[in-house]
Every structure is written in C-alpha cells, then in structure tokens.
Design an enzyme around this catalytic site. Structure first.
Site, PDB file in Angstrom:
ATOM      1  N   CYS A 172       0.873  -1.117   0.024  1.00  0.00           N
ATOM      2  CA  CYS A 172      -0.020   0.097  -0.005  1.00  0.00           C
ATOM      3  C   CYS A 172       0.785   1.344  -0.059  1.00  0.00           C
ATOM      4  O   CYS A 172       0.478   2.539   0.068  1.00  0.00           O
ATOM      5  CB  CYS A 172      -0.888  -0.003   1.234  1.00  0.00           C
ATOM      6  SG  CYS A 172       0.054  -0.217   2.717  1.00  0.00           S
ATOM      7  N   ASP A 292       3.073 -20.357  50.365  1.00  0.00           N
ATOM      8  CA  ASP A 292       3.983 -21.513  51.422  1.00  0.00           C
ATOM      9  C   ASP A 292       3.300 -21.005  52.529  1.00  0.00           C
ATOM     10  O   ASP A 292       3.735 -21.731  53.554  1.00  0.00           O
ATOM     11  CB  ASP A 292       5.519 -20.623  51.513  1.00  0.00           C
ATOM     12  CG  ASP A 292       6.083 -21.285  50.142  1.00  0.00           C
ATOM     13  OD1 ASP A 292       5.778 -22.296  49.439  1.00  0.00           O
ATOM     14  OD2 ASP A 292       6.895 -20.404  49.492  1.00  0.00           O
ATOM     15  N   LYS A 302     -16.041  -9.085  57.411  1.00  0.00           N
ATOM     16  CA  LYS A 302     -15.012  -8.427  56.919  1.00  0.00           C
ATOM     17  C   LYS A 302     -14.339  -7.745  58.344  1.00  0.00           C
ATOM     18  O   LYS A 302     -14.922  -7.095  59.011  1.00  0.00           O
ATOM     19  CB  LYS A 302     -15.515  -7.233  56.185  1.00  0.00           C
ATOM     20  CG  LYS A 302     -14.613  -6.149  55.594  1.00  0.00           C
ATOM     21  CD  LYS A 302     -15.337  -5.400  54.700  1.00  0.00           C
ATOM     22  CE  LYS A 302     -14.056  -4.287  54.099  1.00  0.00           C
ATOM     23  NZ  LYS A 302     -14.123  -3.119  55.027  1.00  0.00           N
ATOM     24  N   PHE A 339      14.257 -15.717  43.247  1.00  0.00           N
ATOM     25  CA  PHE A 339      14.332 -14.096  43.182  1.00  0.00           C
ATOM     26  C   PHE A 339      15.974 -14.006  42.985  1.00  0.00           C
ATOM     27  O   PHE A 339      16.571 -13.750  44.077  1.00  0.00           O
ATOM     28  CB  PHE A 339      13.498 -13.437  44.262  1.00  0.00           C
ATOM     29  CG  PHE A 339      13.285 -12.246  43.954  1.00  0.00           C
ATOM     30  CD1 PHE A 339      11.956 -11.750  43.517  1.00  0.00           C
ATOM     31  CD2 PHE A 339      13.932 -10.955  44.270  1.00  0.00           C
ATOM     32  CE1 PHE A 339      11.535 -10.570  43.242  1.00  0.00           C
ATOM     33  CE2 PHE A 339      13.504  -9.630  43.892  1.00  0.00           C
ATOM     34  CZ  PHE A 339      12.269  -9.526  43.472  1.00  0.00           C
TER      35      PHE A 339
END
Ligand SMILES: Cc1cc2nc3c(=O)[nH]c(=O)nc-3n(C[C@H](O)[C@H](O)[C@H](O)COP(=O)(O)O)c2cc1C
EC number: 4.1.1.36
Length: 410
Positions: A172, A292, A302, A339
């Site tokens: 195009c 864990d 609540k 990590f």
C-alpha cells in the site's frame, strides 16, 4: 505396529490453505510449490474477494485440483446431498491435518473471531478439528487497529496459532508491520507443527497453573503474582501434540475454553484435586504458584479497618512433595520461582527440591525480572535434570518455552 498404523503414520498430511483478499495472496503459489516439494497434500480454498483479485487458475495449476470458493455452486441440487450424504466443506474439514489461512485479511480475522460462517472458508474454519494457523497481512494501521488486536487475541485464546507479519515495505506504499511472513519461514513452521501434531497421543498429562488464594477474612486473601500463563501454554501445546490433558488452574488464572480444566482457590483445594487426579496421569507439570503460608485463622465477615492488625501466617506442606507419594510412577516436572539468583544458586535450590519431591526435572525461573516469569508473556527457564545438568531455555514467548519443555522432558 500394524501395516495400517504404519501406513497412517507415513501418510501424506493434508494442508488446506485458505487464501483471502489480501494483496500478498499472489505469494501463495510459491508456498504451495514448497509444501508440495515436501510431499504434503495441498488443497486451496479462496474467499470471493481473493478470487476477484487473483482468479483460481494459478492455484489450481499449482495443486492440480479444483479450488473451493462457493458454498453453493451453480449446479447445486439438495437431492444429491441428501442421497450422497456428503458436503464439500465438511469432507474437506475432515481430511485436513492443518488449516492455514494465508494471507489472512483483517476482515476474515474479524469473522473468525466472531464465529461467522458466511463463506466456504469461514464455514470450513468452524468445521475443522485440526490446528488452525493464520498469517495476517495488511496495512500497518489495520494491523495496529485495536479491533484487529482484540480479534487476534480472541483467536489465540481459542488456540489458533498466529504467525505475525514482518516489518518492511508494504504494497500500500507504507513502511511498517504488515508484510506476510516469508513463505519459507511459514513452510518451516507448518512442517514443525505437523511433525509434532500427534507425537503425544496416548499420553495423559496433568498441568497445575496459577496462584493459590488464602482467605484472611470473607473479602480479603493473600496470593502471589502467578498468572497461570506458563501452565496454560504447556496444556495447550500438550493438547496440540495429541495428549489427553487436564489443567488444574487457579480461579484467578488465565484460561482457555478448549482445554479441559478443574479450578481451585486454596492450596487445600489443589491438594484435593491432586489426590483425585494424579493416580491416573503419566506426567505432571506442576507450575502452580502455591502459597507457602496461610493465615492461621480465617475471620468471618470483614475485619474492621479501624485498628492495626497482626496476622499470623503458618507454613503449608509443600504439595510438590505429595505428588510422587500419590503416584510413584508419574513423571514430575516441578517449577521453582527464585528471586535474583545466579545459575549456581539455582542449581543448589533445585537440588534441595529434587531431594524433597523426587521430581524428574525442575524448571527454575527468576521472578525478579519484569520481562519474563510471573505475569509476563515471556519466560526464561533453567531446566535442571536429576543429575544436575542445567539447560538454559533462552527468553522466549511462553508457548515456545512450553514446546521446548515438552520436547526435553516428555
Ligand atoms: C487492492 C487491494 C488490496 C487489499 N489488501 C489487503 C490486505 O493486504 N490485507 C487486508 O486485510 N485487506 C486488504 N484489502 C481489503 C480486503 O480485500 C477487504 O477487506 C475484503 O473485504 C476482504 O475480504 P475477505 O476477507 O473475504 O477476503 C485489500 C483490498 C484491495 C482492493
């Protein structure tokens, strides 16, 4: 292997190519040539726009067969169908080992996403049971249009494989993403898909995915960043390769309606599902991110937020350690999120997990990175074997990592 099984194994696979009204359609005769050289059986279906653009002759010549493009030909007579009990688009759908739509226009992508069946190709697409691969090709703005992205997303979620376009000069006049992927590359991808398409048939694979949720009270819970994307990618790839798959996924994880699944919320729910299903599976990919810790006490209702709150968390038993106790013959591929660790530290962590779980492989990934691991679409994995060999699976899309994991572990 019986002679019939031998014949079936070696029979030429049928690739049905759907050509839509994108200007890159002229390149498909080259693709047919390449596929025929590799001994594939090729059939062509065209949309009416594609027929207006290119005619049917070049493709007819290349395949040596008529091209399908009309649901109702001019000689259609319903009595013949009733008598023969045979309809072209269903017969073709049943014969297909793979349906490739290339080039795939934005229009056909939208129709597929919406489930239309208004021409031969879209009707066929709903009728096939084989993998569908689409190669979009269009103007850069059409490609980037949010509607197109949404449609493609929908299709991918249903298991359609998308070979995205390349960047370059477009017909195009624009430069950008939208060019049909190189036909040699497309042929290579198809070959790979077909090679693997039935290699796991007869295998039963269980996959766990996503993060557990442990209630603090009736409205709050603790969880982690596990999205379930890696597990879902494994389940999809295993199913695509012919395995019988069951996905045990977290209620908040990503899902795919085409994958049989059971859902869990807590680690205890997952434990129950594992007790139920592990005995009858051959292989398990345990990629769920299981908490864990769980709150020692779950409050009803609540908890008022007027004062500070001390929460006591207690450790949960590692589910991975249960798996071989339930089924000692199952092949266990465990996942371990770490990590910011280096390769040696990862190897040591995997070593400890091998001892406690008797896993066959541990896939370690570093979740400290934003571009891979938790929540990301990509992953980078260090696959550790029982003997301590570490193989790095370089950062790639999770579906690619899933295919590599299956190849290396199953
Ligand atoms: C010359 C020409 C080139 C076109 N090229 C493309 C293209 O590359 N990709 C695309 O999505 N649409 C393209 N279109 C628009 C489609 O042809 C149009 O959306 C059509 O409705 C598609 O129908 P189909 O999906 O049934 O084939 C083009 C149109 C013309 C006139």
């Amino acid at each position: 292997m019986t002679p019939r099984e031998y014949m079936m194994k070696n029979k030429n696979k049928t690739i049905v190519i759907g050509i839509t009204g994108g200007i890159a359609g002229y390149k498909i005769s080259g693709l047919i040539k390449l596929l025929k050289q590799k001994d594939y059986h090729v059939e062509v279906v065209m949309t009416e726009t594609a027929v207006k653009m290119f005619g049917t002759e070049i493709f007819q010549k290349e395949t040596g067969k008529p091209v399908f493009y009309q649901l109702l030909g001019k000689d259609f007579d319903y009595r013949e169908i009733v008598e023969r009990r045979e309809v072209d688009h269903i017969k073709l759908a049943d014969s297909a080992d793979l349906l490739l739509i290339a080039p795939s226009t934005a229009n056909t992508i939208a129709k597929l996403a919406a489930g239309f069946a208004d021409n031969f190709l879209t009707t066929l697409s709903l009728a096939v049971a084989c993998p569908i691969v689409i190669c979009p090709s269009m103007n850069v703005h059409m490609w980037e249009n949010p509607q197109t992205r949404e449609n493609l997303d929908k299709l991918q979620k249903r298991g359609v494989i998308v070979i995205p376009p390349d960047s370059g000069d477009l017909a195009c006049g624009y430069t950008g993403v939208g060019r049909l992927r190189d036909i040699k590359e497309i042929a290579g991808i198809l070959e790979n898909l077909l090679k693997k398409s039935k290699q796991l048939s007869g295998r039963k694979i269980l996959v766990t995915a996503g993060a557990t949720m442990e209630a603090i009270d009736s409205v709050r819970y603790i969880t982690n960043r596990g999205s379930g994307k890696m597990g879902l990618a494994i389940a999809r790839e295993a199913k695509r390769q012919g395995a019988e798959v069951l996905l045990l996924r977290s209620q908040k994880a990503v899902s795919d309606p085409s994958i049989p699944e059971k859902t869990f919320s807590t680690a205890a729910d997952l434990k129950k599902l594992l007790e139920e299903h592990t005995p009858v599976y051959d292989i398990i990919f345990h990629s769920a991110a299981v908490s864990d810790y769980i709150p020692e006490k779950k409050y009803k209702g609540k908890i008022e937020s007027k004062r500070s709150l001390d929460l006591k968390l207690i450790q949960t038993a590692k589910l991975i350690g249960r798996i071989k106790k339930i089924n000692q013959g199952i092949k266990l591929i465990g996942f371990k999120a770490v990590f910011g660790k280096n390769r040696e530290e990862m190897k040591k962590i995997a070593g400890d997990l091998f001892r406690s779980s008797r896993a066959d492989f541990i896939a370690v990934n570093d979740v400290s990175r934003k571009d891979s691991g938790f929540e990301a679409d990509d992953n980078e994995i260090f696959l550790v074997t029982k003997k301590g060999t570490v193989v790095k699976l370089e950062k790639a899309a999770k579906d690619k990592i899933a295919a590599q994991l299956l190849e290396m572990t199953v």
